[in-house]
Design an enzyme around this catalytic site. Structure first.
Site, short mmCIF file in Angstrom:
data_model
loop_
_atom_site.label_atom_id
_atom_site.label_comp_id
_atom_site.label_asym_id
_atom_site.label_seq_id
_atom_site.Cartn_x
_atom_site.Cartn_y
_atom_site.Cartn_z
N PHE A 132 -48.66 -15.34 -36.06
CA PHE A 132 -47.91 -14.14 -35.65
C PHE A 132 -46.46 -14.55 -35.39
O PHE A 132 -46.21 -15.56 -34.72
CB PHE A 132 -48.55 -13.53 -34.40
N ASP A 204 -53.77 -19.42 -30.19
CA ASP A 204 -53.48 -18.02 -29.87
C ASP A 204 -54.77 -17.23 -30.13
O ASP A 204 -55.23 -17.14 -31.27
CB ASP A 204 -52.32 -17.51 -30.74
N TYR A 229 -53.75 -6.48 -24.04
CA TYR A 229 -53.70 -5.06 -24.41
C TYR A 229 -54.50 -4.71 -25.65
O TYR A 229 -54.58 -3.54 -26.01
CB TYR A 229 -52.25 -4.57 -24.56
N LYS A 230 -55.07 -5.73 -26.32
CA LYS A 230 -55.84 -5.41 -27.53
C LYS A 230 -57.30 -5.15 -27.14
O LYS A 230 -57.60 -4.15 -26.51
CB LYS A 230 -55.71 -6.55 -28.54
N ARG A 378 -54.69 -1.91 -41.81
CA ARG A 378 -55.59 -2.66 -40.91
C ARG A 378 -56.51 -1.70 -40.16
O ARG A 378 -56.07 -0.66 -39.66
CB ARG A 378 -54.79 -3.46 -39.87
C1 LIG Z 1 -51.65 -13.11 -32.72
C2 LIG Z 1 -50.65 -12.45 -31.83
N1 LIG Z 1 -49.92 -13.18 -30.96
C3 LIG Z 1 -49.02 -12.61 -30.15
C4 LIG Z 1 -48.80 -11.24 -30.16
C5 LIG Z 1 -47.76 -10.59 -29.27
O1 LIG Z 1 -47.49 -11.30 -28.13
P1 LIG Z 1 -46.74 -10.67 -26.86
O2 LIG Z 1 -47.80 -10.36 -25.85
O3 LIG Z 1 -45.83 -11.73 -26.40
O4 LIG Z 1 -46.05 -9.44 -27.30
C6 LIG Z 1 -49.52 -10.45 -31.06
C7 LIG Z 1 -49.28 -8.99 -31.07
O5 LIG Z 1 -49.81 -8.23 -31.82
C8 LIG Z 1 -50.46 -11.07 -31.90
O6 LIG Z 1 -51.16 -10.34 -32.79
#
Ligand SMILES: Cc1ncc(COP(=O)(O)O)c(C=O)c1O
Length: 419
Positions: A132, A204, A229-230, A378
């Site tokens: 990401f 991650d 938040y996901k 998606r």
């Molecule tokens: C794999 C991944 N890492 C990080 C993030 C975003 O990170 P942050 O919480 O810093 O906005 C996302 C957002 O969709 C993501 O899909």
């Protein structure tokens, strides 16, 4: 799409699967708008029905009544650890190994920087170009900051990762589930391969936590970050989380010395001394409203068997791919996710040359997914609130969009800021 094997399914078959679904009752825990099929829990989980009451009581009975005394009386001071302890079982981690704080981006910065401090002549941060982008930007910014010490970022393709684990690599960062294709990496094997090469990995887990069982302790994972938040349903901009294996925590020196990470913040000492354990990763005052919302989101997992959750997520994804084969043939879609559920998270992506307007037209029909450049639609399959019939109806709506060419409407071509 390819021709499906086996008999053709009907909507009645899926209504029957819903009737016998052991997870069916969990849908009642969520507040979902009438007439919407929500396939975007991989971007932003929906609120639970109890969310309003929780935020209301925080306002009325905590902040609104006890004001600043709430930091002690209602446990606000310990909320980052308490929420971390609720996330821990979803990750296969100890309660004292996870803390909720900041964003994925910031947490990644803290861990990468702490690991770069320890490793002497090894100065390369290794990452995959398909990670990401925020993970890459954080690594880029950090290596620039430390550029004077020869620190560099090396980006490779996933297939070249293992070969790139040279003796100059200080730390690597990998994403378990690819945000574009949903492809899942082998957490256990890659952690072990990197460890053998002397390289700690920061994983991650943004698309893993709450999507399927994760076994960080069992798989020997040392460091991880992820999103609230996901799939954890913590609300827009919910705090992320940070995991470090217990025996490694004391040696970690985060670069962001904040008073909340101090051993004794209310002594107001001049010098910094890190708190023991994961608390050292706190920086400033924690966002109590957001942490309370995340804690409430996590309550949607109470009593959920994560193996059963994953079986249903895999079945929903398989069903989507099968119905896409059966009902979308000839409309220009190609699957972008692995067909074997063991190789993906709980998201399935389709490619289509007109992906953006097709997704906007689908959303206008009440089926909500999202779009990622250049051509990816998606669809997230969160099993706690999705039904088998929703998959049928979603594919049916997609078929209608194409059959009626609804995506040709100019209003669906206008790009929004968030896609
Ligand atoms: C794999 C991944 N890492 C990080 C993030 C975003 O990170 P942050 O919480 O810093 O906005 C996302 C957002 O969709 C993501 O899909």
């Amino acid at each position: 799409m390819t021709a499906p094997a086996g008999g053709v399914l009907t909507r009645e078959d899926l209504l029957e699967r819903d009737r016998t679904d052991p997870l069916a009752s969990f849908r009642d825990r969520f507040q979902l708008p009438e007439g919407v099929i929500y396939l975007d829990g991989n971007s932003l989980g929906p609120p639970s029905v109890d969310m309003r009451a929780r935020i209301g009581s925080l306002l009325a009975a905590e902040w609104g009544r006890d004001l600043i005394a709430s930091w002690n009386r209602h446990g606000w001071f310990r909320l980052p650890e308490r929420v971390g302890a609720r996330i821990a079982p979803l990750l296969g981690a100890g309660e004292d190994e996870v803390i909720a704080a900041d964003s994925v981006s910031l947490n990644l910065f803290k861990l990468l920087a702490a690991l770069l401090r320890r490793t002497g002549p090894r100065r390369v941060v290794l990452a995959e170009a398909s990670n990401f982008p925020t993970d890459l930007y954080i690594a880029e910014g950090l290596t620039r900051l430390l550029g004077g010490s020869g620190t560099k970022l090396r980006l490779v393709a996933p297939e070249d990762f293992e070969g790139a684990l040279g003796s100059d690599v200080a730390v690597a960062t990998l994403t378990q589930v690819d945000f574009r294709t949903g492809r899942k990496r082998d957490l256990r094997r890659l952690t072990a391969v990197a460890k053998d090469a002397g390289v700690p990995v920061v994983w991650d887990l943004s698309h893993s936590a709450g999507a399927f069982p994760v076994r960080l302790n069992e798989d020997g994972v040392e460091f991880a970050v992820g999103c609230g938040y996901k799939y954890l349903n913590g609300g827009p901009g919910a705090p992320g989380f940070l995991y470090a294996a217990r025996e490694l925590q004391q040696a970690l020196d985060t670069p962001l010395y904040g008073w909340m990470g101090h051993r004794s913040p209310f002594d107001f000492e001049v010098g910094y001394r890190p708190a023991p354990g994961m608390r050292r990763f706190l920086t400033g005052t924690p966002p109590i409203l957001s942490l309370a919302a995340l804690e409430e989101g996590l309550r949607t997992f109470e009593g959920v068997d994560m193996d059963a959750l994953w079986r249903k997520a895999a079945a929903l994804g398989d069903l989507f791919l099968r119905l896409a084969d059966e009902r979308l043939a000839g409309f220009g879609f190609e699957p972008a996710s692995p067909r074997d559920a063991r190789e993906r998270g709980s998201q399935v992506s389709l490619r289509h040359p007109e992906g953006y307007p097709v997704m906007q037209a689908l959303i206008a029909r009440g089926v909500v997914g999202d779009f990622r450049e250049p051509d990816l639609l998606r669809f997230g399959f969160a099993p706690l609130y999705l039904r088998y019939r929703d998959v049928w109806d979603a594919v049916g709506a997609l078929r209608e969009v194409l059959a009626r060419e609804e995506h040709q409407d100019p209003r669906f071509r206008r790009r929004n800021a968030v896609t």
